[in-house]
Design an enzyme around this catalytic site. Structure first.
Site, PDB file in Angstrom:
ATOM      1  N   GLU A  48      -4.632  -8.981   3.835  1.00  0.00           N
ATOM      2  CA  GLU A  48      -5.461  -8.513   4.944  1.00  0.00           C
ATOM      3  C   GLU A  48      -6.834  -9.181   5.009  1.00  0.00           C
ATOM      4  OE1 GLU A  48      -2.851  -4.830   3.944  1.00  0.00           O
ATOM      5  OE2 GLU A  48      -3.743  -6.531   2.887  1.00  0.00           O
TER       6      GLU A  48
ATOM      7  N   GLU B 269       0.832  -1.206   0.000  1.00  0.00           N
ATOM      8  CA  GLU B 269       0.000   0.000   0.000  1.00  0.00           C
ATOM      9  C   GLU B 269       0.869   1.260   0.000  1.00  0.00           C
ATOM     10  OE1 GLU B 269      -2.169  -1.518   3.340  1.00  0.00           O
ATOM     11  OE2 GLU B 269      -2.812  -3.144   2.003  1.00  0.00           O
TER      12      GLU B 269
END
Length: 249
Positions: free
Chosen positions: A134, A114
């Site tokens: 995640e 990210e």
């Protein structure tokens, strides 16, 4: 205590290296805090035009250090502080007046992926492996990627990458637009340096303004985008450096 992040300046370039190679540069609180400090120093240094973010050893960053996760999520307040610290790196990268290049090799996972997406240019070595773990853990992504990546690759691909969480190679990163360019691992840092020097040749104000306008454009309306463009263009026209370059051209 060994530094988890090492930074050095080389002319107009700030090299910022994640330095926990024994843990594949996994993110603990020390690394996140030291990365934030390194970015603050680079931002404050007017001589620095470009930041190159890279990793020591066999990986860029393998995401959250799961061995350290209990300490960071021991309470609701601790968990809130941990997530906000991670998100703060995104704000620092995307709101910076500097161009930030991610030079990625080996594993680039979760929060580190990210952060890479937050960077202005992303060079991936041919040995890079990446994924979003995640959702598979029952957690959630950070870094604003639900907006940023969706607008870059489209909702279908964004859902594929985040929901399925499958592991991908460097070529897939180029294919979907996460990576800007694919290079041999041995040439990664040299290619990042060449790109940084090319960027540093451009006028400082114009580069910073276009970064700001493009990043804001992810979320703005047409009117807001045009307002930012007008402000930056007027500033450019009034800049002696820009006027001189235009006349020379």
């Amino acid at each position: 205590m060994t530094a988890a992040v090492i930074s050095r300046n080389d002319g107009a370039i700030a090299w910022v290296k994640l330095n926990r190679p024994e843990r594949l540069n996994a993110m603990d609180r020390q690394l996140v805090d030291e990365l934030a400090e390194a970015l603050v120093r680079a931002e404050a240094d007017e001589a620095i035009r470009v930041v190159i973010l890279h990793g020591e050893g066999r990986a860029f960053c393998s995401g959250d250090d799961l061995k350290d996760l209990d300490a960071q999520t021991s309470s609701e307040a601790a968990t809130q502080a941990w997530v906000e610290a991670i998100q703060n790196i995104t704000l620092q990268i995307m709101q910076s007046r500097k161009i930030v290049i991610a030079a990625v090799h080996g594993w680039c996972v979760g929060g580190a992926l990210e952060w890479a997406i937050n960077c202005d240019f992303r060079l991936f070595a041919d040995n890079t492996r990446w994924f979003f773990p995640e959702v598979s853990y029952g957690l959630f992504v950070t870094g604003g990627v639900t907006a940023l990546l969706t607008k870059q690759v489209g909702p279908q691909v964004a859902k594929e990458l985040m929901i399925l969480g499958e592991r991908h190679d460097a070529r897939k990163a180029v294919e979907v637009g996460i990576a800007w360019k694919l290079v041999p691992e041995a040439e990664l840092l040299d290619e990042a340096r060449k790109l940084a020097l090319k960027i540093a040749e451009r006028p400082t104000g114009a580069v910073s303004d276009i970064k700001h306008a493009i990043n804001e454009g992810f979320h703005s309306s047409l009117a807001e985008a045009m307002s930012l463009e007008t402000k930056a263009t007027v500033s450019g026209f009034l800049s002696p450096e820009a006027r001189a370059r235009a006349k020379e051209f």
